[in-house]
Design a protein around this motif. Structure first.
Motif, mmCIF file in Angstrom:
data_model
loop_
_atom_site.group_PDB
_atom_site.id
_atom_site.type_symbol
_atom_site.label_atom_id
_atom_site.label_comp_id
_atom_site.label_asym_id
_atom_site.label_seq_id
_atom_site.Cartn_x
_atom_site.Cartn_y
_atom_site.Cartn_z
ATOM 1 N N ALA A 149 0.838 -1.211 0.000
ATOM 2 C CA ALA A 149 0.000 0.000 0.000
ATOM 3 C C ALA A 149 0.873 1.262 0.000
ATOM 4 O O ALA A 149 1.781 1.389 0.811
ATOM 5 C CB ALA A 149 -0.918 0.004 1.216
ATOM 6 N N ARG A 150 0.590 2.155 -0.908
ATOM 7 C CA ARG A 150 1.215 3.481 -0.904
ATOM 8 C C ARG A 150 0.113 4.460 -0.595
ATOM 9 O O ARG A 150 -0.873 4.531 -1.312
ATOM 10 C CB ARG A 150 1.817 3.808 -2.271
ATOM 11 C CG ARG A 150 3.050 3.001 -2.547
ATOM 12 C CD ARG A 150 3.459 3.103 -4.003
ATOM 13 N NE ARG A 150 4.476 2.093 -4.253
ATOM 14 C CZ ARG A 150 5.771 2.297 -4.073
ATOM 15 N NH1 ARG A 150 6.204 3.474 -3.679
ATOM 16 N NH2 ARG A 150 6.628 1.328 -4.289
ATOM 17 N N ILE A 151 0.286 5.188 0.500
ATOM 18 C CA ILE A 151 -0.778 6.076 0.960
ATOM 19 C C ILE A 151 -0.343 7.520 0.737
ATOM 20 O O ILE A 151 0.759 7.913 1.133
ATOM 21 C CB ILE A 151 -1.065 5.864 2.460
ATOM 22 C CG1 ILE A 151 -1.335 4.382 2.769
ATOM 23 C CG2 ILE A 151 -2.197 6.770 2.929
ATOM 24 C CD1 ILE A 151 -2.647 3.848 2.351
ATOM 25 N N ARG A 211 -1.265 4.692 8.331
ATOM 26 C CA ARG A 211 -1.799 3.431 8.871
ATOM 27 C C ARG A 211 -3.307 3.549 9.089
ATOM 28 O O ARG A 211 -4.080 2.629 8.831
ATOM 29 C CB ARG A 211 -1.132 3.099 10.210
ATOM 30 C CG ARG A 211 0.130 2.291 10.057
ATOM 31 C CD ARG A 211 0.891 2.174 11.350
ATOM 32 N NE ARG A 211 1.777 3.321 11.513
ATOM 33 C CZ ARG A 211 2.581 3.522 12.545
ATOM 34 N NH1 ARG A 211 2.612 2.656 13.531
ATOM 35 N NH2 ARG A 211 3.359 4.579 12.602
ATOM 36 N N GLN A 212 -3.719 4.710 9.562
ATOM 37 C CA GLN A 212 -5.146 4.887 9.836
ATOM 38 C C GLN A 212 -5.948 4.961 8.534
ATOM 39 O O GLN A 212 -7.030 4.377 8.432
ATOM 40 C CB GLN A 212 -5.343 6.107 10.737
ATOM 41 C CG GLN A 212 -4.732 5.832 12.111
ATOM 42 C CD GLN A 212 -4.669 7.040 13.032
ATOM 43 O OE1 GLN A 212 -5.311 8.052 12.812
ATOM 44 N NE2 GLN A 212 -3.871 6.922 14.084
ATOM 45 N N ILE A 213 -5.402 5.632 7.529
ATOM 46 C CA ILE A 213 -6.090 5.695 6.228
ATOM 47 C C ILE A 213 -6.229 4.269 5.654
ATOM 48 O O ILE A 213 -7.282 3.897 5.135
ATOM 49 C CB ILE A 213 -5.315 6.612 5.258
ATOM 50 C CG1 ILE A 213 -5.416 8.073 5.736
ATOM 51 C CG2 ILE A 213 -5.831 6.471 3.827
ATOM 52 C CD1 ILE A 213 -4.573 9.070 4.931
ATOM 53 N N HIS A 214 -5.169 3.493 5.798
ATOM 54 C CA HIS A 214 -5.208 2.102 5.317
ATOM 55 C C HIS A 214 -6.320 1.335 6.038
ATOM 56 O O HIS A 214 -7.074 0.569 5.418
ATOM 57 C CB HIS A 214 -3.836 1.468 5.570
ATOM 58 C CG HIS A 214 -3.657 0.121 4.956
ATOM 59 N ND1 HIS A 214 -3.776 -0.112 3.603
ATOM 60 C CD2 HIS A 214 -3.352 -1.092 5.518
ATOM 61 C CE1 HIS A 214 -3.564 -1.402 3.359
ATOM 62 N NE2 HIS A 214 -3.305 -2.008 4.503
ATOM 63 N N LEU A 215 -6.459 1.558 7.327
ATOM 64 C CA LEU A 215 -7.529 0.895 8.084
ATOM 65 C C LEU A 215 -8.913 1.354 7.619
ATOM 66 O O LEU A 215 -9.828 0.537 7.476
ATOM 67 C CB LEU A 215 -7.357 1.187 9.580
ATOM 68 C CG LEU A 215 -6.513 0.161 10.340
ATOM 69 C CD1 LEU A 215 -6.049 0.716 11.673
ATOM 70 C CD2 LEU A 215 -7.314 -1.130 10.568
ATOM 71 N N TYR A 216 -9.091 2.670 7.412
ATOM 72 C CA TYR A 216 -10.385 3.149 6.886
ATOM 73 C C TYR A 216 -10.741 2.393 5.613
ATOM 74 O O TYR A 216 -11.878 1.964 5.422
ATOM 75 C CB TYR A 216 -10.314 4.649 6.553
ATOM 76 C CG TYR A 216 -10.566 5.554 7.740
ATOM 77 C CD1 TYR A 216 -11.866 5.855 8.146
ATOM 78 C CD2 TYR A 216 -9.519 6.120 8.446
ATOM 79 C CE1 TYR A 216 -12.104 6.694 9.230
ATOM 80 C CE2 TYR A 216 -9.733 6.955 9.528
ATOM 81 C CZ TYR A 216 -11.030 7.235 9.912
ATOM 82 O OH TYR A 216 -11.269 8.052 10.985
#
Ligand code: GLU
Length: 320
Positions: A149-151, A211-216
């Motif tokens: 994942a690239r955020i 990390r939080q965006i990935h969780l969303y």
């Protein structure tokens, strides 16, 4: 004719951890998030991040609430305590495990350290040892897959940010080996449940945001926008903490600290209001709020160790 959907009404929050009394750094986050919410005509919610139970200090939560109230920082609705939300975290964890986005990990800290070193990764970056199974060892923690994942996101103050999550962090813990839910999971579940539209907090949490965006995304939840405020640091660049001499700012010291917090955020409160009662100062700040004057910097010197009006002078720090 089609109309674009009306933007969701602004909902912000302040989420202190009751690990000690309110200090300058948390006051900056409180007043910054409060003023952004009020300027948008939105709601400002309060949550006690008391999930990391071994770090909670008895009486700290009530003390923080008293200090906020005394300053006139009035929140909307009831205070949410993370310790009351365990069912929601359990459900989210269950969903992630079920969809294969998360997996049990049997590695101890020492094993993770050794494995990341052996794989030539940055210290502590997890190389995914247990992705394919624990090899019969009992699971200790639960990790979320990062899968390349690239955020990228645009911070409201600090601008464009990006992180290669797998390279910079690796699959990360969402339930800890001691059985507690990790901050990253809890904060996403809570902010989504509260319908938070913008997260305003200290830039010490900027590197948690990917990390939080990935969780969303994994949980299929609508993402808020992000606004990370500068944090106060010692002249050596260390974050203010009890260890580096951060003073508690409750009680009688609170209005003076609020003045300094506003100066730190570039708001230039008049000298005549220094030490004025919190609600009076806050009324001035609401009327004169200028987010464009917040120094667009991740960290600034601790104003209690220098002349605060100098530490926060916008012409000194400039915009990047
Ligand atoms: N409870 C966290 C802290 O005090 C802040 C959580 C957040 O704002 O996302 O550091």
């Amino acid at each position: 004719m089609d109309h674009p959907p009306a933007p969701a009404p602004y909902r912000g929050r302040f989420a202190p951890s009751p690990t000690g009394p309110l200090h300058f750094g948390s006051l900056v986050a409180a007043v910054g998030s409060y003023l952004r919410a009020r300027a948008a005509g939105g709601a400002w919610l309060l949550r006690m991040d008391d999930i990391d139970t071994p770090r909670n200090v008895p009486g700290a939560a009530d003390g923080i609430l008293r200090d906020l109230e005394g300053l006139g920082l009035e929140w909307d609705g009831p205070v949410v305590y993370q310790s009351d939300c365990l069912e929601a975290y359990t459900a989210a964890l269950g969903r992630l495990l079920e969809q294969g986005a998360a997996y049990p990990c049997a590695c101890s800290r020492a094993e993770v350290r050794a494995a990341s070193e052996a794989a030539g990764l940055a210290p502590g970056v997890y190389p995914g040892t247990c992705r394919g199974g624990t090899g019969g060892r009992p699971g200790r923690s639960v990790r979320l897959r990062t899968d390349g994942a690239r955020i990228a996101f645009t911070d409201g103050l600090l601008g464009r940010q990006k992180q290669d999550l797998e390279a910079a962090v690796g699959d990360f813990v969402i339930r800890r080996a001691d059985g507690l839910f990790a901050y990253q999971l809890a904060v996403v579940v809570d902010d989504a449940a509260a319908g938070i539209t913008e997260v305003v907090r200290g830039s010490d949490l900027l590197d948690s945001t990917p990390r939080q965006i990935h969780l969303y995304r994994r949980l299929g939840l609508p993402e808020p926008t992000w606004f990370h405020l500068p944090i106060a640091v010692t002249p050596a660049g260390e974050k203010l903490s009890k260890q580096t001499g951060a003073e508690a700012i409750g009680g009688e010291a609170a209005p003076e600290a609020l003045w300094r917090a506003l100066a730190f955020l570039g708001q230039a409160p008049p000298a005549a209001l220094r030490g004025a009662p919190g609600p009076e100062l806050l009324a001035w700040a609401e009327a004169h709020w200028d987010p464009g004057s917040i120094p667009a910097r991740a960290a600034l010197p601790d104003p209690s160790r220098a002349d605060p009006s100098r530490a926060a002078a916008p012409e000194e720090v400039g915009r990047e």
